[in-house]
Structures are given as structure tokens and as C-alpha cells.
Design a protein around this motif. Structure first.
Motif, PDB file in Angstrom:
ATOM      1  N   TYR A 225      44.512  49.194  24.528  1.00 26.22           N
ATOM      2  CA  TYR A 225      43.385  50.065  23.739  1.00 26.22           C
ATOM      3  C   TYR A 225      42.344  49.330  23.493  1.00 26.22           C
ATOM      4  O   TYR A 225      40.992  49.638  23.347  1.00 26.22           O
ATOM      5  N   VAL A 226      42.473  47.841  23.069  1.00 19.91           N
ATOM      6  CA  VAL A 226      41.611  47.041  22.575  1.00 19.91           C
ATOM      7  C   VAL A 226      40.577  46.389  23.731  1.00 19.91           C
ATOM      8  O   VAL A 226      39.641  45.772  23.516  1.00 19.91           O
ATOM      9  N   LEU A 227      41.195  46.633  25.028  1.00 13.58           N
ATOM     10  CA  LEU A 227      40.662  45.766  26.213  1.00 13.58           C
ATOM     11  C   LEU A 227      39.573  46.645  26.804  1.00 13.58           C
ATOM     12  O   LEU A 227      39.341  47.723  26.279  1.00 13.58           O
ATOM     13  N   GLU A 228      38.648  45.915  27.425  1.00 13.17           N
ATOM     14  CA  GLU A 228      37.490  46.555  28.278  1.00 13.17           C
ATOM     15  C   GLU A 228      38.188  47.466  29.224  1.00 13.17           C
ATOM     16  O   GLU A 228      39.291  47.015  29.771  1.00 13.17           O
TER      17      GLU A 228
ATOM     18  N   ARG B 267      37.015  41.814  19.688  1.00 11.66           N
ATOM     19  CA  ARG B 267      37.211  43.461  20.416  1.00 11.66           C
ATOM     20  C   ARG B 267      37.446  44.368  19.518  1.00 11.66           C
ATOM     21  O   ARG B 267      37.029  45.381  20.011  1.00 11.66           O
TER      22      ARG B 267
ATOM     23  N   VAL C 163      42.950  46.579  35.720  1.00 15.15           N
ATOM     24  CA  VAL C 163      43.576  45.587  35.954  1.00 15.15           C
ATOM     25  C   VAL C 163      44.921  45.606  35.451  1.00 15.15           C
ATOM     26  O   VAL C 163      45.891  45.599  36.421  1.00 15.15           O
ATOM     27  N   PHE C 164      45.294  45.569  34.549  1.00 11.52           N
ATOM     28  CA  PHE C 164      46.731  45.822  33.804  1.00 11.52           C
ATOM     29  C   PHE C 164      47.637  47.107  34.528  1.00 11.52           C
ATOM     30  O   PHE C 164      48.544  46.895  34.803  1.00 11.52           O
TER      31      PHE C 164
ATOM     32  N   PHE D 290      45.745  38.470  28.174  1.00  9.69           N
ATOM     33  CA  PHE D 290      44.334  38.716  28.565  1.00  9.69           C
ATOM     34  C   PHE D 290      43.305  37.850  28.194  1.00  9.69           C
ATOM     35  O   PHE D 290      42.314  37.291  28.712  1.00  9.69           O
TER      36      PHE D 290
ATOM     37  N   TRP E  50      37.648  47.656  32.338  1.00 10.97           N
ATOM     38  CA  TRP E  50      38.232  47.011  33.716  1.00 10.97           C
ATOM     39  C   TRP E  50      39.106  46.349  33.531  1.00 10.97           C
ATOM     40  O   TRP E  50      40.064  46.185  34.513  1.00 10.97           O
ATOM     41  N   GLU E  51      39.426  45.730  32.321  1.00  7.43           N
ATOM     42  CA  GLU E  51      40.857  44.867  32.050  1.00  7.43           C
ATOM     43  C   GLU E  51      42.012  45.848  32.081  1.00  7.43           C
ATOM     44  O   GLU E  51      43.205  45.781  32.397  1.00  7.43           O
TER      45      GLU E  51
END
Lengths: 555, 80
Positions: free
Chosen positions: B24-27, A124, B33-34, A79, B29-30
């Protein structure tokens, strides 16, 4: 153990106490009487019977944990590349530093892994570090509440404070980070007398009488001939090692040494060889090889061989194997540099560090270094040793010549802390704190082990790393603990190996049992909710322990 | 009460999934997507196995049973 027989004739009166001490690992009840004797004697009479050292535990997690950790990092890195692509195309604004349009055809500045990691992984979860504190870092403290509207790129203080957060991260081992007016009377006096600024280096006009007093006290506390104090702990290591060794010397340093030691070793220009962490066979092999083959091309013998180790390693919580290293040092005629940053005041029956913990004569260590930041609640570092060594450092060390001398209130805080620990000021407060720290450490460590967490390090070290492994759980753990009003320090990739992210607790003598119980209860609940109890040695209920014989149950 | 407990349980399972995969750390919307990509892949795998696995298993069974049937015939031929 080496050299025990030599101590009997000298310590004839203490022999019965020594025997009793040997039987009970819990020397604290016994130690009370002995400590009074030590205080009256003045010198750290650390010639106790050498202790059996508890083993360090470095339990490995099951294999699926390592696999999941790599998988987690892999997905987040993917990502990261995706987001970088979006930024390069222009679909997303780049908040971090970027090259200007004119520089795009030149060598790329921000493409290395460190920048990638900072942009895409660290940012993040960045809200778990650098939290602003607005009170004294005692056992409880106040945090300023801050929120982020754009995913941790910028923060905004809401104006509220989170009060009475239990502090499990400050290096406040003996609880000297306090603002009790009675205890700080002498510090206020000294500020009135000397002011706060020194305005000179030690060698020019910065050598106050209070500095000499401090150095005498430090030498007396440690049981060494002479000591010298510096203004900054990091600078003590990095500026003094170049004065002790140079080209043509060999430094054997432990794998997990602190950055200050590594920096000092590199600055000195000596050859550096690394041995595996706490592994005596590796060290002996290196010593043999060094003595047999000498310097690399010319095969002349090395001018000096210096073994650099730390008392307590701050990321692992493991203790150095001091008696074995001293035996090796004597056999191969090398010198020993012991960095007691975390262990001074925190281990040992009277708080005099690892030398007392193992029952080793401190004069056998050639250079004894330590800091005042951790157990004494002040700032600065010291180097203690033989008088010739310290006099040489006074004249030749960079830190002595160019760094400003320590500020007088800080010096007085250290002096009062040393007097308190030694008991010279007439109270038993210092010894009470040392005992309380040992009790708290043992309590926390044993309860964490029972709950099923993987905890590294020696059972006597107040640094308690609790392993979390997965990158997602690191952020979740810290935030959940803050919601329950407990402040912890979590450490991730660059400071630890990539698969071993951890939360590090620093036990303090100022923590009461209620605070520790609250922390343990929260950890229990959170450990089950997040699933970080990876240990395979979990004990399900207490009565099974009655059959064990390797520790006492009378405490 | 059971619906509430089940929903809580499912919520906890989703949280564990977020933690273990590191999402867990992603935003948000990411994360979507995943989840979309993963769900699509898993759906395709299930569909493919539903369509092709019975046919392949039947053919494999036929192949091996033919081998076993042929064996006694060849030994008989050798003996005579």
C-alpha cells in the motif's frame, strides 16, 4: 497497602466517605462533596483510602499478525534496496541529501539504517505527520489542506482548509487550550502589566513576583512544601537530574522512560541500570544487587540510589505502581523521582495526579516533577519537593541559572488553570472538567474494548493507544480517519517496537459525548473495513455483561 | 446488483492484499512490478504442480504398494 492505618486517626471525619468510596469505584458522585472540603482545606488532602488499581492490559495479538508485520516490513525494505540501486545507477533522481562527486571515495555519510529508513519508508507515508494546523488545538480544529505531486518529497498547500476536524491527538486533557475571552481576562491583564518578554534568566533580573506566586500555587496544589517552575518541560528533566545526581550514584530507570529522563540521566554521569517496565521483581532484584555489591570496581556503597519512573507512560498508557515502589524505596532507602508529565491534572479524583489516585502522601515522593504543557494548556515544567531540595535546585540547576524565565502571560495561564482546578476562583468548572475527563476516558476505553480493538494501558489513563501492527495499515488508518474529519496521531517504528505500531488517542475533557460517539462510529466502520480488530476478548452484545461483577452498572 | 457487489468485494479483497503485504505504501509502478513478479511465480508453481504432481504421486503409490505386497511373500519364505 502500606501506611493506611496511619491515616485513620488524622482523617477521622472522612472515614465514612472513605468507606463509601472504597465500595464504589465510581467515586465521582461521592467525590463532589469531598472535593468541596478539599478546596476549602487548601492543601491537596489526598489521604484517601488507597485505591485498588485497575490492571494494565497489554494483550498480545495472534501470532499471524507478527508474521505478517515482519513480512510487510521485509517487502518494503526489499523495495527500498531496489530504489537505492536505481538511484545509485542514475536512473532516478535522488531527492534527499547526497554526497558530492568529490566525496564519493570517502567514508559514506548516508548509508546507515536510519537514513535508509527515512528515505525509503518514512518518506512514503510522511503526509500523516506535521500537518499544518490553522486554529487553536481545542477539541475541534482546522487543518490546512496539502497535496504532494511527487510522492511526499515536497508538499504544496492548496489554499483550502479542512474545518472542524475532531482532535484526538492534542494533549489537551482538561480543555484549557481555549480562547474564550472571559476566561482569559487575567491573562490579558498580566500581559498589559508585565509585557511578554522577560529578557533575563531567573537568577539575574528575571525573577518576577508573578513567578513566585506561581511557585506558591504549584506547591499548594500538589501538597508539597515548595516548588520551582522552569520554562521548558524537556529541559526540566534533562537539566535538573545532573544537579541531583552525579558520579558514584546509581539511577534505576524504567525501560520505557521518556527521552528527557534518559538524556538527563546520561548527562549526569551516574551509572544507569534499567528495569523491566512496571516490573517490581526486576526493580527489587536490581536494588538488592546494588546494595550488596556497591559500585562496580571498588565495591564502595553507592552515594545515592535514584529510582526514575513516570506517572503515565505516554506510549503505553500504563500507570506506575506507586504504592509498591514507595514500599521498596522505604525498605532499601532509595530516592524516588516521579515524572508526572501526563498524569498531573488528568488522574486522581480532584486532578492532583497519581499520588492522589493511589491515596499516597505526596511528601513520600522525594522529587515530584511535572509539566504544564499537557493539562494546563501552557508551557513549562516544575519540580516540587522539600524546601531544602528546591532551594538547592534554585542555586545549582543549569536550567535555573542559564535558561530564560517563563513569559508572564504563560505564567498567568498556569495560575488561572490551577485556581480553576482547585476551585479557588469560586466556580466548580475545574472539578467538572476533571470529572468529565474521567467519564470520557472510561467511556472511550470500554467501548473500544467492546468493539474488539487491542488497547494498551490502565483503564483510568486518558492516553489510549490502539494497536495497528502492520506497516501498511498505519498509513491507511491515518488517511482514512482524516477523510472522515478526525485527526489522529499514529506512531511507528523508531518510537515504538517494530512490531507494535499504534494510533494514540488523547481524550480531552472538552470532548462532548457526540464527538466521542462520532469517533467511535468511524473507528467501528474503519476497523471492520481495514481489519484491525485483533482482540480475542471481543464481546458480541451487551446483555452478557449483566452477569459480571467486577464493575458497577449504575453510571 | 450482484456484479456490483462482487466487484466491490473484489476491490476490498485487493485492498486487504495491499495492506497486508505492505504494498500500500509503494508507488503505483512499484506495485505493478511486485504484482507481476508474484503472479509469475504463482503461475509457474501451478504449472509445475500440474505437470509433475500426478506422475510423482503415482510413482510414490506404486513404491509403497510394492513394499506391502512383498511382506507376506518374505514371511512365507521364512516359515518354509
Amino acid at each position: 497497602m502500606m501506611g493506611t492505618d496511619e491515616h485513620y486517626p488524622r482523617n477521622g471525619t472522612l472515614k465514612s466517605h472513605c468507606d463509601q468510596k472504597q465500595q464504589e469505584n465510581n467515586s465521582l458522585k461521592n467525590g463532589y462533596h469531598k472535593n468541596e472540603k478539599v478546596q476549602k482545606n487548601g492543601m491537596g488532602n489526598g489521604f484517601h483510602q488507597p485505591r485498588v488499581r485497575g490492571e494494565d492490559s497489554f494483550e498480545e495479538a495472534p501470532m499471524y499478525v507478527a508474521v505478517l508485520t515482519y513480512m510487510g516490513y521485509g517487502i518494503v525494505i526489499l523495495f527500498g534496496y531496489f530504489r537505492d540501486l536505481l538511484r545509485a545507477i542514475g536512473l532516478e533522481k535522488c531527492h534527499q541529501a547526497q554526497e558530492r562527486e568529490e566525496q564519493k571515495d570517502f567514508v559514506p555519510l548516508y548509508q546507515d539504517f536510519e537514513n535508509f529508513y527515512t528515505r525509503n519508508l518514512y518518506m512514503r507515508v510522511r503526509d500523516n505527520w506535521n500537518r499544518p494546523i490553522c486554529s487553536l488545538p481545542g477539541p475541534v480544529f482546522d487543518l490546512m489542506e496539502r497535496v504532494s505531486d511527487d510522492n511526499n518529497w515536497t508538499f504544496r498547500l492548496t489554499g483550502r482548509t479542512i474545518e472542524n476536524v475532531i482532535n484526538m491527538g492534542s494533549y489537551n486533557y482538561l480543555g484549557f487550550a481555549e480562547n474564550n475571552v472571559d476566561f482569559l481576562k487575567t491573562v490579558a491583564e498580566v500581559t498589559r502589566q508585565y509585557g511578554v518578554g522577560v529578557c533575563s534568566t531567573r537568577q539575574e533580573l528575571g525573577n518576577f513576583s508573578i513567578h513566585e506566586k506561581l511557585e506558591r500555587h504549584v506547591a499548594e496544589f500538589l501538597g508539597m512544601e515548595s516548588a520551582m517552575a522552569f520554562g521548558m518541560g524537556f529541559a526540566t528533566n534533562s537539566m535538573n537530574i545532573p544537579a541531583l545526581v552525579g558520579k558514584g550514584c546509581l539511577i534505576l530507570s524504567d525501560e520505557l522512560n521518556h527521552t528527557s529522563l534518559i538524556l538527563g540521566a546520561r548527562l549526569s554521569g551516574a551509572t544507569i541500570r534499567v528495569f523491566k517496565h512496571n516490573n517490581m521483581q526486576s526493580l527489587e532484584k536490581l536494588l538488592k544487587e546494588a546494595i550488596c555489591s556497591g559500585q562496580p570496581r571498588t565495591h564502595r556503597s553507592w552515594k545515592k540510589i535514584l529510582i526514575m519512573v513516570e506517572g503515565i507512560y505516554s506510549m503505553e498508557g500504563s500507570l506506575v505502581r506507586l504504592p509498591e515502589i514507595i514500599a521498596l524505596k522505604k525498605k532499601y532507602k532509595a530516592y524516588l523521582y516521579l515524572d508526572e508529565a501526563h498524569s498531573i491534572g488528568a488522574v486522581g479524583p480532584t486532578g492532583r495526579g497519581v499520588t492522589e489516585h493511589f491515596g499516597v502522601d505526596p511528601n513520600e515522593v522525594d522529587v515530584l516533577m511535572g509539566t504544564f504543557t499537557k493539562s494546563f494548556g501552557a508551557a513549562g515544567g516544575y519540580i516540587a519537593g522539600k524546601k531544602e531540595l528546591v532551594d538547592y535546585l534554585r542555586a545549582h540547576s543549569h536550567s535555573a541559572m542559564y535558561a530564560t524565565a517563563m513569559s508572564p502571560p504563560v505564567v498567568e495561564q498556569i495560575i488561572r488553570a490551577i485556581k480553576c482546578i482547585m476551585g479557588v476562583d469560586g466556580t466548580t468548572e475545574g472539578q467538572r472538567r476533571v470529572r468529565q475527563l474521567a467519564e470520557n476516558t472510561r467511556y472511550l476505553r470500554s467501548r473500544l474494548k467492546d468493539m474488539g480493538f487491542i488497547v494498551y494501558g490502565n483503564q483510568d489513563s486518558p492516553v489510549v493507544p490502539l494497536l495497528l501492527y502492520l506497516p501498511g495499515k498505519v498509513g491507511a488508518f491515518s488517511r482514512a480517519m482524516l477523510k472522515r474529519k478526525i485527526g489522529v496521531v499514529v506512531v511507528g517504528f523508531p518510537a515504538t517496537p517494530i512490531t507494535e505500531a499504534r494510533a494514540r488517542f488523547c481524550v480531552s475533557a472538552a470532548h462532548t459525548k457526540e464527538m466521542l460517539d462520532k469517533v467511535l462510529q468511524s473507528l467501528d466502520e474503519l476497523g471492520d473495513y481495514i481489519r484491525v480488530k485483533f482482540s480475542r476478548h471481543r464481546l458480541s452484545h451487551r446483555p452478557e455483561l449483566d452477569g459480571e461483577t467486577d464493575f458497577e452498572l449504575d453510571s | 446488483m450482484e456484479m456490483k457487489k462482487m466487484r466491490e468485494n473484489l476491490g476490498w479483497l485487493y485492498y486487504q492484499y495491499l495492506l497486508i503485504t505492505g504494498i500500500y505504501v509503494l508507488e503505483p509502478w512499484e506495485q505493478s512490478v511486485f504484482n507481476t513478479v508474484l503472479f509469475t511465480t504463482v503461475a509457474m508453481v501451478i504449472y509445475t504442480s500440474y505437470v509433475f504432481v500426478p506422475v510423482h504421486v503415482r510413482l510414490a503409490l506404486e513404491f509403497f504398494s510394492e513394499l506391502v505386497r512383498e511382506q507376506p511373500e518374505s514371511t512365507v519364505a521364512l516359515m518354509s
